[in-house]
Design a protein around this motif. Structure first.
Motif, mmCIF file in Angstrom:
data_model
loop_
_atom_site.group_PDB
_atom_site.id
_atom_site.type_symbol
_atom_site.label_atom_id
_atom_site.label_comp_id
_atom_site.label_asym_id
_atom_site.label_seq_id
_atom_site.Cartn_x
_atom_site.Cartn_y
_atom_site.Cartn_z
ATOM 1 N N UNK A 84 35.170 14.472 17.746
ATOM 2 C CA UNK A 84 34.089 14.303 18.631
ATOM 3 C C UNK A 84 33.233 13.491 19.214
ATOM 4 N N UNK A 85 32.404 13.497 19.932
ATOM 5 C CA UNK A 85 32.345 11.811 21.152
ATOM 6 C C UNK A 85 30.943 11.207 20.827
ATOM 7 N N UNK A 86 30.317 10.672 20.786
ATOM 8 C CA UNK A 86 29.180 10.037 19.745
ATOM 9 C C UNK A 86 28.881 9.435 21.289
ATOM 10 N N UNK A 87 27.583 10.207 22.344
ATOM 11 C CA UNK A 87 26.848 9.609 23.053
ATOM 12 C C UNK A 87 25.949 9.442 22.870
ATOM 13 N N UNK A 88 25.231 9.078 21.722
ATOM 14 C CA UNK A 88 23.903 9.193 21.265
ATOM 15 C C UNK A 88 22.878 8.488 21.670
ATOM 16 N N UNK A 89 23.529 7.519 22.935
ATOM 17 C CA UNK A 89 22.503 6.111 23.017
ATOM 18 C C UNK A 89 21.577 5.321 21.581
ATOM 19 N N UNK A 90 20.377 4.703 21.743
ATOM 20 C CA UNK A 90 20.022 4.286 20.488
ATOM 21 C C UNK A 90 20.974 4.979 18.937
ATOM 22 N N UNK A 91 20.610 5.618 18.466
ATOM 23 C CA UNK A 91 21.584 6.395 17.327
ATOM 24 C C UNK A 91 23.066 5.752 17.542
ATOM 25 N N UNK A 92 23.489 5.992 18.252
ATOM 26 C CA UNK A 92 24.900 5.576 18.421
ATOM 27 C C UNK A 92 25.913 4.705 16.930
ATOM 28 N N UNK A 93 25.172 3.771 16.876
ATOM 29 C CA UNK A 93 25.352 3.027 16.295
ATOM 30 C C UNK A 93 25.418 3.654 14.858
ATOM 31 N N UNK A 94 24.397 4.315 14.185
ATOM 32 C CA UNK A 94 24.154 4.750 12.505
ATOM 33 C C UNK A 94 25.067 6.638 12.455
ATOM 34 N N UNK A 95 25.172 6.762 13.557
ATOM 35 C CA UNK A 95 26.226 7.874 13.952
ATOM 36 C C UNK A 95 27.885 7.408 13.784
ATOM 37 N N UNK A 96 28.728 5.433 14.151
ATOM 38 C CA UNK A 96 29.411 5.539 14.394
ATOM 39 C C UNK A 96 29.970 5.503 12.333
ATOM 40 N N UNK A 97 28.303 4.536 11.823
ATOM 41 C CA UNK A 97 28.624 4.242 10.458
ATOM 42 C C UNK A 97 28.998 5.041 10.012
ATOM 43 N N UNK A 98 28.760 6.206 9.930
ATOM 44 C CA UNK A 98 28.871 7.731 9.386
ATOM 45 C C UNK A 98 30.521 7.354 8.942
ATOM 46 N N UNK A 99 30.443 7.869 10.728
ATOM 47 C CA UNK A 99 32.354 7.809 10.647
ATOM 48 C C UNK A 99 33.002 6.637 10.799
ATOM 49 N N UNK A 100 32.522 5.635 9.501
ATOM 50 C CA UNK A 100 33.433 4.601 9.361
ATOM 51 C C UNK A 100 33.643 4.076 10.307
ATOM 52 N N UNK A 101 32.861 4.110 11.175
ATOM 53 C CA UNK A 101 33.509 3.359 12.376
ATOM 54 C C UNK A 101 32.618 1.841 12.704
ATOM 55 N N UNK A 102 33.062 0.873 12.996
ATOM 56 C CA UNK A 102 32.654 -0.223 12.929
ATOM 57 C C UNK A 102 32.254 -1.292 14.119
ATOM 58 N N UNK A 103 31.441 -0.722 15.504
ATOM 59 C CA UNK A 103 31.508 -1.013 16.719
ATOM 60 C C UNK A 103 29.948 -2.304 16.958
#
Length: 368
Positions: A193-212
């Motif tokens: 899965x590749x998160x290239x969601x622009x301004x929505x990227x942080x919320x998708x990271x949170x769903x995956x348990x990724x902190x950036x």
């Protein structure tokens, strides 16, 4: 065979879909709205060799992007208006710094020169107000919709599936490895899965348990128009205000927004309005420094949301969740970097060799 899932149909997602079009397994791109409807559509669409903080790795990425853009411009697939950039100072104390910046970009191989204040009248500025400018004349603007349409057309012809109006509602992870996604239409397993969601990227990271460390800022833009034809390069000031000629009688005027330290995490879908103070800032700067725009009237406006990183460099690569990749935090350079970022990330997903210097420059692990 489980697909590679791309989340985000902006210019970065479209570039990645294009560069993955010949992958041996299926590729599916999901976009929550219409293609290019987010940050890409709100962009002022610049391709710039200019850098305010010069970095050779960034110049390498820009060079690779231009190597992909240039043939498409020459054959008429993409339009490009070369207007040049002027990085303007109104402070005599900043002239020496701008000269050093010019020399650094020249050393990288960019076309750059320092212009004295008396020359700047030819570019629409008041030479009595400005102290000088660094010029990068090869800069210009493209049309994001043309780029996205080209990439998606080529990707779709090669078998990439595109699902618009399909928000991704969750990222499925098991034992530290991504296994799939959930959308409003159901669950789909995924090889990556590749998160290239622009301004929505942080919320998708949170769903995956990724902190950036992503943050957002607001980029207000107004469109001004005059009855008479005029030309204007891309002019940027050290306080963040900028002006970009558009066509024969319009200009985009905007603000780069808060720096990372003063930025926050915003809700991208929230209503965005332009503060009245911004209109006053634009009017005051025109009256002070840009006589060519005297009499221009407001005809349109919008607010874009930019995704920022602490060091101003995009975060691109595999995260600490296996097979969950990220390409976000373009810091306003999405159009400039899209071809190179898509190419680099596609190679990473395929397991191909990549430039180790660029890999470390973009790596998500640099903030660990």
């Amino acid at each position: 065979m489980d697909p590679v899932v791309i989340i985000g149909g902006g210019i970065i997602g479209a570039s990645l879909a294009y560069h993955l079009r010949e992958l041996s397994r299926p590729v599916i791109l999901y976009e929550r709205d219409a293609l290019g409807s987010g940050t890409s559509g709100d962009s002022v669409a610049l391709f710039v060799w200019h850098q305010s903080t010069p970095d050779r790795s960034s110049h390498v990425l820009r060079t690779r992007s231009w190597e992909q853009y240039e043939p498409l411009i020459q054959d008429g697939t993409l339009s490009f208006e070369q207007i040049g950039t002027l990085d303007v100072t109104r402070n005599d104390d900043e002239v020496g710094e701008l000269r050093e910046l010019t020399a650094t970009l020249e050393n990288f191989g960019a076309e750059a020169s320092f212009l004295e204040s008396d020359v700047l009248a030819d570019h629409g500025l008041d030479p009595n107000v400005v102290s000088g400018a660094m010029a990068t004349p090869a800069d210009g603007y493209l049309d994001p919709s043309e780029i996205i349409q080209h990439y998606i057309r080529e990707a779709s012809a090669a078998g990439v599936a595109v699902e618009t109006q399909t928000p991704v509602t969750d990222i499925l992870v098991n034992d530290g490895e991504v296994t799939g996604i959930e959308t409003e239409r159901g669950t789909r397993s995924a090889a990556a899965v590749v998160n290239v969601a622009g301004p929505w990227a942080p919320s998708l990271n949170e769903k995956a348990g990724v902190s950036l460390p992503f943050r957002h800022n607001r980029g207000p833009v107004v469109v001004l128009q005059k009855d008479d034809s005029f030309s204007l390069p891309f002019i940027q000031f050290s306080d963040g205000l900028y002006f970009r000629g558009e066509g024969r009688n319009q200009v985009f005027a905007g603000n780069f927004g808060a720096d990372y330290e003063d930025a926050e995490v915003l809700t991208p879908a929230g209503a965005q309005s332009i503060d009245h103070e911004f209109y006053l800032e634009i009017d005051a700067r025109i009256r002070e420094a840009i006589p060519r725009l005297d009499g221009a009237e407001l005809v349109n406006e919008w607010v874009g949301i930019r995704t920022l990183t602490p060091d101003g460099v995009p975060i691109v690569g595999e995260t600490d969740v296996s097979d969950f990749f990220i390409a976000a935090g373009m810091n306003g350079l999405g159009v400039t970097l899209a071809p190179a970022i898509g190419e680099f990330l596609a190679a990473s997903i395929k397991g191909e060799d990549v430039d180790s210097t660029v890999e470390s420059y973009l790596s998500p692990t640099r903030f660990s």
